[in-house]
Design a protein around this motif. Structure first.
Motif, short mmCIF file in Angstrom:
data_model
loop_
_atom_site.label_atom_id
_atom_site.label_comp_id
_atom_site.label_asym_id
_atom_site.label_seq_id
_atom_site.Cartn_x
_atom_site.Cartn_y
_atom_site.Cartn_z
N PRO A 90 -79.30 -25.47 114.22
CA PRO A 90 -78.47 -26.69 114.14
C PRO A 90 -77.16 -26.56 114.91
O PRO A 90 -76.63 -27.55 115.41
N ILE A 91 -76.61 -25.34 114.96
CA ILE A 91 -75.42 -25.08 115.79
C ILE A 91 -75.89 -24.32 117.02
O ILE A 91 -76.40 -23.21 116.92
N ARG A 92 -75.76 -24.95 118.17
CA ARG A 92 -76.30 -24.36 119.39
C ARG A 92 -75.58 -23.07 119.75
O ARG A 92 -74.34 -22.99 119.69
N ARG A 93 -76.34 -22.07 120.12
CA ARG A 93 -75.76 -20.79 120.55
C ARG A 93 -75.06 -20.98 121.89
O ARG A 93 -75.63 -21.57 122.82
N PRO A 94 -73.81 -20.51 122.03
CA PRO A 94 -73.08 -20.71 123.30
C PRO A 94 -73.77 -19.99 124.46
O PRO A 94 -74.42 -18.96 124.30
N ASP A 95 -73.57 -20.56 125.65
CA ASP A 95 -74.05 -19.92 126.88
C ASP A 95 -72.99 -18.99 127.46
O ASP A 95 -73.30 -18.15 128.31
N LEU A 96 -71.75 -19.13 126.98
CA LEU A 96 -70.64 -18.34 127.50
C LEU A 96 -69.58 -18.21 126.41
O LEU A 96 -69.37 -19.14 125.64
N LEU A 97 -68.92 -17.02 126.33
CA LEU A 97 -67.84 -16.80 125.37
C LEU A 97 -66.52 -16.55 126.12
O LEU A 97 -66.51 -15.91 127.18
N ILE A 98 -65.44 -17.09 125.55
CA ILE A 98 -64.09 -16.81 126.05
C ILE A 98 -63.31 -16.19 124.90
O ILE A 98 -63.16 -16.80 123.83
N VAL A 99 -62.86 -14.94 125.07
CA VAL A 99 -62.00 -14.27 124.09
C VAL A 99 -60.59 -14.35 124.64
O VAL A 99 -60.28 -13.79 125.69
N ALA A 100 -59.71 -15.09 123.92
CA ALA A 100 -58.43 -15.43 124.53
C ALA A 100 -57.27 -15.21 123.56
O ALA A 100 -57.42 -15.31 122.34
N ARG A 101 -56.10 -14.91 124.16
CA ARG A 101 -54.83 -14.81 123.43
C ARG A 101 -53.69 -14.98 124.42
O ARG A 101 -53.83 -14.63 125.59
N GLY A 102 -52.56 -15.50 123.95
CA GLY A 102 -51.40 -15.64 124.82
C GLY A 102 -50.74 -14.30 125.09
O GLY A 102 -51.17 -13.25 124.60
N GLY A 103 -49.68 -14.33 125.88
CA GLY A 103 -49.01 -13.10 126.27
C GLY A 103 -48.23 -12.48 125.14
O GLY A 103 -48.03 -13.05 124.07
N GLY A 104 -47.77 -11.25 125.34
CA GLY A 104 -46.99 -10.52 124.34
C GLY A 104 -46.86 -9.07 124.73
O GLY A 104 -47.34 -8.63 125.79
N SER A 105 -46.18 -8.32 123.86
CA SER A 105 -46.01 -6.89 124.11
C SER A 105 -47.34 -6.17 123.86
O SER A 105 -48.30 -6.74 123.33
N ILE A 106 -47.37 -4.90 124.23
CA ILE A 106 -48.58 -4.11 124.01
C ILE A 106 -48.91 -4.02 122.53
O ILE A 106 -50.07 -3.99 122.13
N GLU A 107 -47.86 -4.04 121.70
CA GLU A 107 -48.10 -4.01 120.26
C GLU A 107 -48.71 -5.33 119.79
O GLU A 107 -49.60 -5.35 118.95
N ASP A 108 -48.24 -6.45 120.38
CA ASP A 108 -48.79 -7.76 120.01
C ASP A 108 -50.26 -7.88 120.40
O ASP A 108 -51.06 -8.52 119.71
N LEU A 109 -50.62 -7.28 121.53
CA LEU A 109 -51.99 -7.38 122.04
C LEU A 109 -52.90 -6.26 121.54
O LEU A 109 -54.05 -6.16 121.98
N TRP A 110 -52.38 -5.43 120.63
CA TRP A 110 -53.13 -4.22 120.29
C TRP A 110 -54.48 -4.50 119.64
O TRP A 110 -55.40 -3.69 119.75
N ALA A 111 -54.65 -5.62 118.96
CA ALA A 111 -55.95 -5.93 118.34
C ALA A 111 -57.08 -5.94 119.36
O ALA A 111 -58.23 -5.61 119.04
#
Length: 459
Positions: free
Chosen positions: A215-236
């Protein structure tokens, strides 16, 4: 007063309390407890900077380690709750700042620090951890170019893993709407702080787990996104759990973490890195106007090719028609041959009719009445002889001369011997004027002699 610690007391066999002795003997436990109280009272919460060594997590969830610098080392323990809340994956060789309480473990008489919180010792330590994890995952082949999957040209459904409230998702949706309106599925996650990496990994794995015909179509493409920040902010996006989920995705992934100068390990693991989330939307889909222009151009070129092909085919046909012989020249010899064969056929038929008529006349002359009468008389004589022969061999004619035909009553089979009659028991005697049933009996001591009847002569 004798000194209790002088050499004169060393010769006693049994320890005794000496007069003026103010140093009573203490047990080991009492000493350990006293030291423990003194250390814990003197040193409350302390912060230690050192390098992790001998990191080990027990089955209970507690973690044990050593903190060392160039000249000293101290044991440390992190209880299960604090260990689960660590914001990074601890490992040997990382420089950290540990906050905790100094204590003594009486069981071994060793002092140690019970760590309540542990942080990386500045961005330098964070970069060292980054490079160490990068080298480890690269050695496993997670960043190899051979693992990269091609992106679909026009994805029907795009899955986005990001925060649902930030500017990133708005920028992506706005850019997709301008370029190529697409169906977008957003999996909301935390992009910073405790548990963010686990949520990102769960989102990527969740998209991959969707059935293609569900019922929920499987995506053909994924985008993993986050805005800018320090290395600590992006650590995840540098934690191993998130990086492995991106690398193992069956769906192609675009990583758009931070700004153009920011780099995360998810960028290396993804199939393509975008400098910004907006750029990821531009990479994901083409421009609709460009697609329409391309389709129109291809349609026009196809039409021209078909028309040109038709024109050239017509030209080739006209050229072939010019070199082909005319119809009369082609069919003339066949027409002449057909006329010749038709004339020969008429003559052959006429000759066959003449020969057949001559044969009929000849055979008709031979059929005279006298010949026919002779043939009929001969045939009649042969027929009468055959009839007389047939009458002479007819077994029923013998009955007229007094003979009887004996047969078994049960089977109707003709009986010709005494043994057959005795075996049959009940017999039928066929006389000239009808049958009679009879039973075969044998007197004691008597025997029967079969009498062979005369054979009638044939006329």
């Amino acid at each position: 007063m004798p000194d209790p610690f002088s050499d004169t007391s060393s010769g006693r066999l049994v320890a005794e309390q000496m007069p003026g002795d103010n140093a009573p003997a203490m047990s080991v436990s009492e000493l350990s407890s006293a030291l423990k109280r003194m250390v814990e009272g003197e040193f409350g919460h302390v912060r230690l900077r050192g390098e992790i060594s001998g990191w080990k997590r027990a089955a209970s969830g507690h973690a044990y380690l050593c903190l060392k610098d160039a000249d000293a080392v101290i044991d440390g323990v992190i209880w299960r709750g604090a260990a689960a809340a660590l914001p990074f994956a601890a490992q040997d060789g990382i420089e950290v700042i540990a906050t905790g309480k100094l204590t003594i473990y009486p069981g071994r008489s060793k002092y140690q620090i019970v760590i309540e919180r542990m942080e990386l010792a500045g961005e330098g330590a964070l970069m060292a951890l980054f490079e160490k994890l990068k080298a480890k995952l690269a050695g496993e082949g997670l960043f190899d170019a051979a693992r990269k999957k091609p992106l679909p040209h026009m994805p029907r459904t795009i899955g986005v893993v990001t925060s649902p409230t930030g500017a990133v998702i708005r920028d992506i949706l706005h850019r997709l709407g301008d370029r190529f309106p697409s169906h977008v599925l957003v999996w909301p996650v935390k992009v910073q702080g405790e548990g963010a990496a686990a949520e990102v990994a769960a989102a990527v794995q969740g998209f991959n787990a969707l059935p293609e015909d569900g019922p929920i179509r499987r995506p053909d493409l994924l985008i993993v996104a986050r805005g800018g920040g320090s290395i600590e902010d992006l650590w995840a996006f540098n934690e191993e759990i998130a990086v492995r989920a991106v690398a193992n995705s069956d769906i192609p992934v675009i990583s758009a973490v931070g700004h153009e100068t920011d780099t995360s390990l998810c960028d290396f693991a993804a199939d393509l890195r975008a400098p910004t989330p907006t750029a990821a939307a531009e990479i994901a889909v083409p421009v609709l106007a460009d697609v329409r222009h391309t389709v129109a151009t291809l349609a026009h070129r196809t039409e021209r090719c078909v028309r040109r092909y038709h024109e050239r085919a017509g030209e080739r046909l006209a050229a072939l028609v010019r070199v082909l012989p005319r119809r009369d020249a082609l069919l003339g010899p066949q027409r002449q041959k057909m006329d010749d064969l038709a004339g020969r056929l008429d003559r052959a038929l006429e000759r066959r009719v003449t020969l057949a008529r001559a044969r009929l006349d000849r055979d008709a002359g031979a059929l005279r009445p006298a010949v026919l009468d002779q043939l009929i008389a001969t045939a009649k004589h042969r027929f009468e002889g055959a009839s007389r022969l047939l009458d002479s061999v007819n077994p029923d004619n013998l009955l007229e001369r007094g003979y009887v035909r004996v047969g078994a009553k049960a089977s109707g089979k003709v009986v010709t011997t005494v043994a057959e009659a005795q075996a049959a028991g009940a017999i039928t005697l066929q006389f000239r004027d009808g049958p009679v049933d009879a039973r075969v009996e044998r007197a004691a001591g008597k025997s029967y002699t079969a009498v062979k009847p005369e054979q009638p002569s044939l006329l």
